[in-house]
Design a protein around this motif. Structure first.
Motif, PDB file in Angstrom:
ATOM      1  N   LEU A 327      42.360 102.815  49.806  1.00 22.27           N
ATOM      2  CA  LEU A 327      41.192 101.804  49.617  1.00 22.27           C
ATOM      3  C   LEU A 327      40.398 101.161  50.380  1.00 22.27           C
ATOM      4  N   LEU A 328      40.560 101.967  51.633  1.00 23.84           N
ATOM      5  CA  LEU A 328      39.322 101.189  52.535  1.00 23.84           C
ATOM      6  C   LEU A 328      38.493 102.698  52.968  1.00 23.84           C
ATOM      7  N   ASN A 329      39.149 103.852  52.604  1.00 22.86           N
ATOM      8  CA  ASN A 329      38.525 104.873  52.983  1.00 22.86           C
ATOM      9  C   ASN A 329      37.278 104.853  51.394  1.00 22.86           C
ATOM     10  N   MET A 330      38.090 105.143  50.091  1.00 23.05           N
ATOM     11  CA  MET A 330      37.310 105.078  49.302  1.00 23.05           C
ATOM     12  C   MET A 330      35.966 103.878  48.877  1.00 23.05           C
ATOM     13  N   PRO A 336      26.983 105.069  56.001  1.00 17.60           N
ATOM     14  CA  PRO A 336      27.100 105.703  57.593  1.00 17.60           C
ATOM     15  C   PRO A 336      28.069 104.817  58.406  1.00 17.60           C
ATOM     16  N   LEU A 337      28.614 106.490  58.735  1.00 24.70           N
ATOM     17  CA  LEU A 337      30.142 105.478  59.538  1.00 24.70           C
ATOM     18  C   LEU A 337      29.368 106.151  60.983  1.00 24.70           C
ATOM     19  N   GLY A 338      29.820 105.283  61.825  1.00 27.63           N
ATOM     20  CA  GLY A 338      30.587 105.700  63.379  1.00 27.63           C
ATOM     21  C   GLY A 338      31.787 106.197  63.209  1.00 27.63           C
ATOM     22  N   GLU A 339      32.014 105.889  64.688  1.00 28.86           N
ATOM     23  CA  GLU A 339      33.594 106.548  65.047  1.00 28.86           C
ATOM     24  C   GLU A 339      34.326 105.550  64.725  1.00 28.86           C
ATOM     25  N   LEU A 340      35.289 105.551  63.652  1.00 27.28           N
ATOM     26  CA  LEU A 340      36.011 104.557  62.950  1.00 27.28           C
ATOM     27  C   LEU A 340      37.805 104.966  63.258  1.00 27.28           C
ATOM     28  N   ASP A 341      38.231 103.307  62.999  1.00 30.60           N
ATOM     29  CA  ASP A 341      39.743 104.161  62.872  1.00 30.60           C
ATOM     30  C   ASP A 341      39.932 103.571  62.159  1.00 30.60           C
ATOM     31  N   GLU A 366      27.229  94.913  56.110  1.00 26.91           N
ATOM     32  CA  GLU A 366      26.041  93.444  56.022  1.00 26.91           C
ATOM     33  C   GLU A 366      25.735  94.003  57.847  1.00 26.91           C
ATOM     34  N   LEU A 367      26.919  93.707  58.698  1.00 25.88           N
ATOM     35  CA  LEU A 367      26.110  93.555  59.824  1.00 25.88           C
ATOM     36  C   LEU A 367      25.789  94.678  59.933  1.00 25.88           C
ATOM     37  N   ALA A 368      25.830  96.103  59.974  1.00 26.89           N
ATOM     38  CA  ALA A 368      24.780  97.100  60.234  1.00 26.89           C
ATOM     39  C   ALA A 368      23.617  96.817  59.663  1.00 26.89           C
ATOM     40  N   LEU A 369      23.582  96.893  58.536  1.00 30.59           N
ATOM     41  CA  LEU A 369      22.480  96.934  57.912  1.00 30.59           C
ATOM     42  C   LEU A 369      21.564  95.826  57.835  1.00 30.59           C
ATOM     43  N   SER A 370      21.873  94.430  58.836  1.00 25.79           N
ATOM     44  CA  SER A 370      20.885  94.093  58.923  1.00 25.79           C
ATOM     45  C   SER A 370      20.844  94.397  60.896  1.00 25.79           C
ATOM     46  N   ASP A 371      21.397  95.089  61.706  1.00 25.59           N
ATOM     47  CA  ASP A 371      21.224  95.633  62.778  1.00 25.59           C
ATOM     48  C   ASP A 371      20.192  96.896  62.424  1.00 25.59           C
ATOM     49  N   SER A 372      19.991  97.345  61.352  1.00 21.74           N
ATOM     50  CA  SER A 372      19.609  98.232  61.145  1.00 21.74           C
ATOM     51  C   SER A 372      18.004  98.469  60.776  1.00 21.74           C
ATOM     52  N   MET A 373      17.707  97.419  60.585  1.00 18.38           N
ATOM     53  CA  MET A 373      16.437  96.875  59.723  1.00 18.38           C
ATOM     54  C   MET A 373      16.058  95.478  60.694  1.00 18.38           C
ATOM     55  N   VAL A 374      16.399  95.525  62.334  1.00 19.82           N
ATOM     56  CA  VAL A 374      15.948  94.624  63.722  1.00 19.82           C
ATOM     57  C   VAL A 374      15.763  95.928  64.039  1.00 19.82           C
ATOM     58  N   ARG A 375      16.207  97.420  64.208  1.00 21.90           N
ATOM     59  CA  ARG A 375      15.889  98.255  64.941  1.00 21.90           C
ATOM     60  C   ARG A 375      14.584  98.842  64.594  1.00 21.90           C
ATOM     61  N   GLY A 376      15.347  99.070  63.401  1.00 23.30           N
ATOM     62  CA  GLY A 376      13.622  99.887  62.504  1.00 23.30           C
ATOM     63  C   GLY A 376      14.542 101.234  62.382  1.00 23.30           C
ATOM     64  N   ILE A 381      28.077 101.699  60.040  1.00 26.18           N
ATOM     65  CA  ILE A 381      29.463 100.749  60.871  1.00 26.18           C
ATOM     66  C   ILE A 381      30.522 101.020  61.992  1.00 26.18           C
ATOM     67  N   SER A 382      30.490 100.505  62.744  1.00 29.65           N
ATOM     68  CA  SER A 382      31.286 100.189  63.810  1.00 29.65           C
ATOM     69  C   SER A 382      32.551  99.437  64.149  1.00 29.65           C
ATOM     70  N   MET A 383      33.236  99.818  64.423  1.00 33.11           N
ATOM     71  CA  MET A 383      34.386  99.294  64.793  1.00 33.11           C
ATOM     72  C   MET A 383      34.175  97.818  65.367  1.00 33.11           C
ATOM     73  N   ASP A 384      32.985  97.572  66.000  1.00 34.46           N
ATOM     74  CA  ASP A 384      32.871  96.238  66.559  1.00 34.46           C
ATOM     75  C   ASP A 384      32.333  95.732  65.754  1.00 34.46           C
ATOM     76  N   ASP A 385      31.963  96.069  64.247  1.00 39.09           N
ATOM     77  CA  ASP A 385      31.612  95.519  62.811  1.00 39.09           C
ATOM     78  C   ASP A 385      32.767  95.033  62.702  1.00 39.09           C
ATOM     79  N   PHE A 386      34.075  95.649  62.260  1.00 40.35           N
ATOM     80  CA  PHE A 386      35.029  95.500  61.846  1.00 40.35           C
ATOM     81  C   PHE A 386      35.782  94.317  62.608  1.00 40.35           C
ATOM     82  N   GLY A 387      35.610  94.202  63.935  1.00 39.42           N
ATOM     83  CA  GLY A 387      36.244  93.562  64.758  1.00 39.42           C
ATOM     84  C   GLY A 387      35.432  92.092  64.635  1.00 39.42           C
ATOM     85  N   LYS A 388      34.047  91.870  64.088  1.00 42.90           N
ATOM     86  CA  LYS A 388      33.789  90.672  63.787  1.00 42.90           C
ATOM     87  C   LYS A 388      33.828  90.261  62.522  1.00 42.90           C
ATOM     88  N   VAL A 389      33.676  90.783  61.572  1.00 42.22           N
ATOM     89  CA  VAL A 389      34.026  90.665  60.261  1.00 42.22           C
ATOM     90  C   VAL A 389      35.325  89.879  60.247  1.00 42.22           C
TER      91      VAL A 389
END
Length: 430
Positions: A327-330, A336-341, A366-376, A381-389
């Motif tokens: 389900l997670l892979n689906m 856009p994915l970074g290094e995910l375990d 949503e976290l990765a999208l928000s950060d992307s909009m700030v960066r331009g 998406i990273s494991m840090d994002d999942f750690g927060k949520v």
């Protein structure tokens, strides 16, 4: 607490408040007086008489699971407490759907307006029929494109479905040799968001049958008279499109125990129609497979669980680890994915439903999208994002599992919930 009990409202006073507030067990907030009682328990958790009183009030208003919790606390402190034992028996009977223990008190005739009369419905089930339209609507009929092979993991569920439903349907001759009936319906139960509807569609695909889903709430929202006709029409539609899986979602919304219903005399003809149609499926029709789904099987009246109706049950639990991984892979696919375990995420999300996992991935995105909009620029998406949520998104199945634990402890005298009991034992060991 003696002072608190002096001003403690009686069960009658709470009942009056409940009536005035039009309170029912489906509402989230208790009436003020009951809320005060529960607050008093929180303030004095060791006050045994107070807990006994609260158990009585909760039982009087069809909150048996909560009453069980208070009775259990009392009996842990005073194992011989006669009042608590009596209340425990009442709560157990309410949750298991069995009659309450016989007492020496004289029986009283229940008022006709206090609840739905299932006995009367059973007597009239063959007397009252509804004629559907001659041209049943077919636009809701689906051709299922999924099978059980598309259901990730859940091998125990698939095995149970094979034994209880698919095998006898596929080999009726062999089923007959062993005295196994192929008639009757199948009830899927378990926590919300765990894929009961998807499994019903997969069963239709496995049987190479059409699929017709019925939302019980849509039936109940219709006008009086149209409700009965709607039920008759969906059965007629299923017969015209046989082989067909007829799926009733949220069955407990219609099939509640009589003790949970108040002033719903109009429901009698609706239930009569459903019972009559299910009985006719047994006696006159082939190729119509009736499935139901509910989050609260202990709230479904025994009349709907009798042979020839929803007489088989299959527990659909939160996805196991292989299912969570799939389900997670689906859900991650196409983002856009970074290094995910993903293996670690599947390990960390025990008790998460399929809906919870989708919410988890969406929140990380949503976290990765928000950060992307700030960066331009796109930031994967990273494991840090999942750690927060993961700190915010918790499994929604907890309250259901708590109630299920009480049911298996006190309301499983006939073995109906043995599968659920075994799962809860394994979960504790894990």
């Amino acid at each position: 607490m003696a002072f608190a009990r002096m001003f403690m409202p009686s069960a009658d006073e709470v009942a009056a408040a409940v009536t005035e507030d039009r309170y029912s067990s489906s509402m989230q907030s208790p009436p003020p007086l009951l809320a005060s009682l529960l607050a008093a328990v929180r303030a004095a958790p060791d006050d045994v008489p107070l807990r006994v009183h609260v158990s009585q009030v909760l039982l009087d208003h069809d909150r048996a699971a909560e009453a069980l919790e208070h009775c259990s606390v009392v009996l842990a402190r005073e194992p011989g407490n006669a009042e608590a034992l009596a209340l425990l028996r009442r709560a157990t009977a309410a949750l298991s759907g069995t009659p309450e223990p016989i007492t020496d008190e004289p029986a009283t005739e229940p008022e006709e307006s206090t609840g739905f009369d299932w006995t009367r419905a059973e007597r009239e089930v063959s007397a009252e029929t509804v004629n559907p339209r001659t041209d049943p609507v077919t636009e809701d009929i689906e051709t299922s494109t999924v099978t059980l092979a598309d259901v990730a993991g859940m091998e125990a569920v698939k095995k149970r479905l094979e034994i209880a439903f698919l095998g006898p349907m596929r080999r009726p001759d062999m089923a007959a040799a062993f005295g196994k009936s192929t008639s009757g319906g199948l009830l899927l139960y378990g926590p919300p968001g765990c894929g009961k509807t998807y499994i019903a569609r997969a069963l239709a695909g496995q049987l190479r049958a059409k699929f017709l889903a019925v939302e019980i709430t849509d039936v109940l929202d219709a006008y009086v008279g149209d409700r009965e006709r709607h039920i008759a029409e969906v059965f007629a539609t299923a017969r015209l499109n046989a082989p067909c899986v007829l799926f009733f979602d949220e069955l407990d919304a219609l099939g509640q125990k009589r003790s949970h219903l108040r002033h719903d005399s109009w429901l009698r003809t609706v239930v009569n129609t459903l019972l009559n149609e299910m009985d006719s499926v047994n006696s006159r029709n082939d190729g119509v497979f009736v499935l139901g789904a509910t989050n609260h099987p202990w709230d479904v009246d025994s009349a709907l669980r009798r042979p020839g109706r929803f007489d088989r049950m299959v527990l659909v639990l939160p996805p196991d680890r292989p299912a969570r991984l799939a389900l997670l892979n689906m859900q991650l696919a196409g983002r856009p994915l970074g290094e995910l375990d993903v293996d670690a995420l599947a390990e960390a999300t025990g008790d998460y439903s399929g809906a919870d996992l989708k919410h988890l991935v969406d929140s990380a995105a949503e976290l990765a999208l928000s950060d992307s909009m700030v960066r331009g620029e796109v930031r994967p998406i990273s494991m840090d994002d999942f750690g927060k949520v993961l700190k915010e998104v918790k499994p929604s199945t907890g309250p259901w599992l708590d109630t299920a634990r009480n049911v298996t402890a006190f309301g499983n005298s006939d073995g109906t919930y043995d599968d659920l009991r075994d799962y809860l034992k394994r979960r504790r060991r894990g």
